[in-house]
Motif scaffolding. Structure first.
Motif, PDB file in Angstrom:
ATOM      1  N   GLY A  23      15.377   1.285   4.500  1.00 31.72           N
ATOM      2  CA  GLY A  23      15.493   2.483   5.330  1.00 31.72           C
ATOM      3  C   GLY A  23      14.145   2.993   5.799  1.00 31.72           C
ATOM      4  N   MET A  24      13.105   2.727   5.010  1.00 28.42           N
ATOM      5  CA  MET A  24      11.743   3.128   5.395  1.00 28.42           C
ATOM      6  C   MET A  24      11.160   2.182   6.451  1.00 28.42           C
ATOM      7  SD  MET A  24       9.995   4.230   1.796  1.00 28.42           S
ATOM      8  CE  MET A  24      10.743   3.055   0.678  1.00 28.42           C
ATOM      9  N   PHE A  25      11.819   1.033   6.643  1.00 26.44           N
ATOM     10  CA  PHE A  25      11.329   0.020   7.573  1.00 26.44           C
ATOM     11  C   PHE A  25      12.391  -0.322   8.620  1.00 26.44           C
ATOM     12  CE2 PHE A  25       9.049  -0.477   3.603  1.00 26.44           C
ATOM     13  CZ  PHE A  25       7.731  -0.593   4.003  1.00 26.44           C
ATOM     14  N   LYS A  26      13.108   0.714   9.079  1.00 28.66           N
ATOM     15  CA  LYS A  26      14.220   0.509  10.027  1.00 28.66           C
ATOM     16  C   LYS A  26      13.813  -0.280  11.267  1.00 28.66           C
ATOM     17  CE  LYS A  26      18.016   3.647   9.816  1.00 28.66           C
ATOM     18  NZ  LYS A  26      18.586   4.914  10.090  1.00 28.66           N
ATOM     19  N   PRO A  81       0.824  -1.220   0.000  1.00 27.71           N
ATOM     20  CA  PRO A  81       0.000   0.000   0.000  1.00 27.71           C
ATOM     21  C   PRO A  81       0.859   1.271   0.000  1.00 27.71           C
ATOM     22  CG  PRO A  81      -0.866  -1.587   1.575  1.00 27.71           C
ATOM     23  CD  PRO A  81       0.457  -2.125   1.099  1.00 27.71           C
ATOM     24  N   ALA A  82       1.991   1.256   0.687  1.00 29.24           N
ATOM     25  CA  ALA A  82       2.858   2.445   0.753  1.00 29.24           C
ATOM     26  C   ALA A  82       3.351   2.831  -0.645  1.00 29.24           C
ATOM     27  CB  ALA A  82       4.041   2.183   1.679  1.00 29.24           C
ATOM     28  N   ILE A 130       7.168  -5.903   5.507  1.00 24.85           N
ATOM     29  CA  ILE A 130       6.922  -4.892   4.475  1.00 24.85           C
ATOM     30  C   ILE A 130       5.537  -5.055   3.871  1.00 24.85           C
ATOM     31  CG2 ILE A 130       7.674  -4.084   2.187  1.00 24.85           C
ATOM     32  CD1 ILE A 130      10.552  -4.893   3.124  1.00 24.85           C
ATOM     33  N   ASN A 131       5.168  -6.305   3.596  1.00 22.56           N
ATOM     34  CA  ASN A 131       3.888  -6.592   2.949  1.00 22.56           C
ATOM     35  C   ASN A 131       3.523  -8.035   3.266  1.00 22.56           C
ATOM     36  OD1 ASN A 131       1.728  -7.062   1.238  1.00 22.56           O
ATOM     37  ND2 ASN A 131       2.667  -6.077  -0.536  1.00 22.56           N
ATOM     38  N   MET A 171       2.921   5.999  -5.877  1.00 20.85           N
ATOM     39  CA  MET A 171       2.677   6.051  -7.322  1.00 20.85           C
ATOM     40  C   MET A 171       1.396   6.827  -7.641  1.00 20.85           C
ATOM     41  SD  MET A 171       5.174   4.766  -8.961  1.00 20.85           S
ATOM     42  CE  MET A 171       6.128   5.657  -7.754  1.00 20.85           C
ATOM     43  N   GLN A 172       0.391   6.700  -6.770  1.00 14.26           N
ATOM     44  CA  GLN A 172      -0.855   7.436  -6.959  1.00 14.26           C
ATOM     45  C   GLN A 172      -0.590   8.950  -6.884  1.00 14.26           C
ATOM     46  OE1 GLN A 172      -3.890   6.382  -4.099  1.00 14.26           O
ATOM     47  NE2 GLN A 172      -5.525   6.872  -5.538  1.00 14.26           N
ATOM     48  N   GLN A 173       0.261   9.358  -5.944  1.00 15.60           N
ATOM     49  CA  GLN A 173       0.625  10.778  -5.824  1.00 15.60           C
ATOM     50  C   GLN A 173       1.371  11.254  -7.071  1.00 15.60           C
ATOM     51  OE1 GLN A 173       2.784  10.783  -2.041  1.00 15.60           O
ATOM     52  NE2 GLN A 173       1.258  12.213  -1.246  1.00 15.60           N
ATOM     53  N   LEU A 174       2.289  10.432  -7.566  1.00 16.95           N
ATOM     54  CA  LEU A 174       3.051  10.802  -8.757  1.00 16.95           C
ATOM     55  C   LEU A 174       2.112  10.967  -9.955  1.00 16.95           C
ATOM     56  CD1 LEU A 174       5.848  11.326 -10.014  1.00 16.95           C
ATOM     57  CD2 LEU A 174       5.979   8.870 -10.479  1.00 16.95           C
TER      58      LEU A 174
END
Length: 174
Positions: free
Chosen positions: A99-102, A45-46, A143-144, A51-54
């Motif tokens: 790094g996003m999942f430290k 989902p992250a 992560i998922n 990608m939705q924002q882009l």
């Protein structure tokens, strides 16, 4: 003075006797398949929100007739796709993803009782005192944890990574 010399001799003897035992203690290192990490993140989902924002920014730039920004955002999307090919099909680094999942990486390392966590493709040499522990599945689940993603792990392990040059040449079908 004689007692001091005896104590030094005993400590020296203990150090000499204990040194080989300490040197033979295995260092546990967690290893992971970077492709699995990339695929888990790309289907998370992250990443979907990113990608939705882009896409929304790109559409807004097109609506605003801001061709320069639209071109920049389109190039960013294409670069993101190339990066995903390197990470998901080859041995591209996933350090930014991890790094996003430290906190998750730290938790997995503690659970596996390992001193370090590295990509199995970045472990260029492994001495006899290194014990590797596969932490791929544990990281992927942090992560998922989608059953579809976890089920893909077996398929990923069956296939060798593509050479990076080949992954760079991959094109998406329109």
């Amino acid at each position: 003075m004689k007692i001091l010399c005896s104590c030094i001799a005993i400590f020296t003897l203990l150090a000499v006797v204990a040194a080989p035992a300490l040197a033979q203690t295995a260092l546990r290192v967690g290893v992971f398949d970077s492709r699995a990490i990339a695929i888990a993140y790309a289907q998370s989902p992250a990443f979907g929100q990113e990608m939705q924002q882009l896409r929304a920014q790109f559409q807004q730039a097109k609506t605003d007739k801001n061709d320069t920004l639209a071109a920049e955002l389109e190039a960013k999307g294409q670069t993101q796709q190339t990066l995903l090919h390197l990470q998901g099909f080859s041995i591209g680094s996933v350090s930014e993803i991890l790094g996003m999942f430290k906190d998750a990486v730290t938790a997995v390392a503690k659970e596996a009782k390992v001193s370090a966590v590295v990509s199995q493709y970045e472990l260029a040499y492994q001495g006899p005192n290194i014990e590797t522990v596969d932490v791929t599945e544990a990281l992927v689940k942090k992560i998922n944890d989608s059953p579809n993603v976890v089920a893909m792990l077996g398929e990923i392990k069956k296939n060798k990574p593509l050479p990076m040059l080949e992954a760079l040449g991959m094109r998406d079908k329109d």
